[in-house]
Scaffold this motif. Sequence first.
Motif, PDB file in Angstrom:
ATOM      1  N   THR A 248     -28.156  -1.221 -43.404  1.00 48.72           N
ATOM      2  CA  THR A 248     -27.745  -0.727 -42.087  1.00 48.72           C
ATOM      3  C   THR A 248     -26.497   0.136 -42.192  1.00 48.72           C
ATOM      4  O   THR A 248     -26.411   1.219 -41.591  1.00 48.72           O
ATOM      5  N   GLN A 249     -25.514  -0.323 -42.958  1.00 44.65           N
ATOM      6  CA  GLN A 249     -24.277   0.439 -43.109  1.00 44.65           C
ATOM      7  C   GLN A 249     -24.533   1.804 -43.736  1.00 44.65           C
ATOM      8  O   GLN A 249     -23.991   2.826 -43.277  1.00 44.65           O
ATOM      9  N   GLU A 252     -26.161   4.215 -41.284  1.00 44.73           N
ATOM     10  CA  GLU A 252     -25.232   4.678 -40.251  1.00 44.73           C
ATOM     11  C   GLU A 252     -24.312   5.788 -40.754  1.00 44.73           C
ATOM     12  O   GLU A 252     -23.755   6.543 -39.955  1.00 44.73           O
TER      13      GLU A 252
END
Length: 313
Positions: A248-249, A252
């Motif tokens: 997820t990081q 992003e």
Amino acid sequence: MTASNHPHDESTTLDSTAHLMNRISSQLADQLSLVSLNGTRRPVPPAPPALVLVAHGSRDPRALSTVRALMARVRELRPGLPVHLGHIELNEPRLQDTLTELVPAEAVLVPLLLSRGYHVKQDIPELAAKARAQARTRVAPPLGPHPLLVETLYDRLVEAGWRTRMDDRTRRASAVVLAAAGSRDPDSKLDTTRTAHLLAARLGVPVIPAYASAATPTVPEAIRALTARGHHRVAVASCFTAPGRFATQCAEQAPWIASAPLGAHPAMTRLILHRYDQTLATNGGVISLRGAGNCATSRRRPAPANEPHPATA
């Protein structure tokens, strides 16, 4: 009673009869296959060694559902193969519990990891050795690097919006950051770099490996380096088996598109079975190691502190 005047009733009856006869024929063929020409019963072939998918485990519920979907696809592709799941931590079932309850007591452990590192070399063999049943096991290589892994990465990028056809100007402006978990083990970095080279050859654009933790460059650093070279369309390719904190990081941080984790892609299913078959082919397919302390991948090294993993979220 009057006879039915509906042709549909007659065809339905015929279809049901045909279905029943097919079932009887199939069952009879199964029984006859167990009998030799001289009338004696053939010995039932032994069950193949089990395939145990070894996942890290994650606090993200999407990770467990993704791994289960991948396991279901493996079972569909190889119906006669016993397929099980075990986790290193965080999720059930744990690897040692799966091995303790294993029938048959021979297994190939296929890590759902994409490079060599501490989990493959230390965690998995040690957990297998602790299983109470002491199942005879071998640890397969990690899933990467491999062309089937690159096929999955390519397809996930296309799903995210990567153009399969580009003019020269667009191609010169395009590049990819291959986002991986990161490890202090140099073999892990070598494997990720090799995957980046294979993906670059597939895409025809530069691909830089980058890491969420424990190694450099980071994803933002890799993006800045590519931008400085004139690449203004930088995609992030998620080199993670399943969703989690690191995946997820990294997504992003993408300035343009970011692909989804690899998940239950058909090429991943074939890659898992390839690693299983590849491991069985060693020593003529005989699994002779009890526990995992003597596995070829079990080389004693000091445990690095705080070894990260993309699923520990």
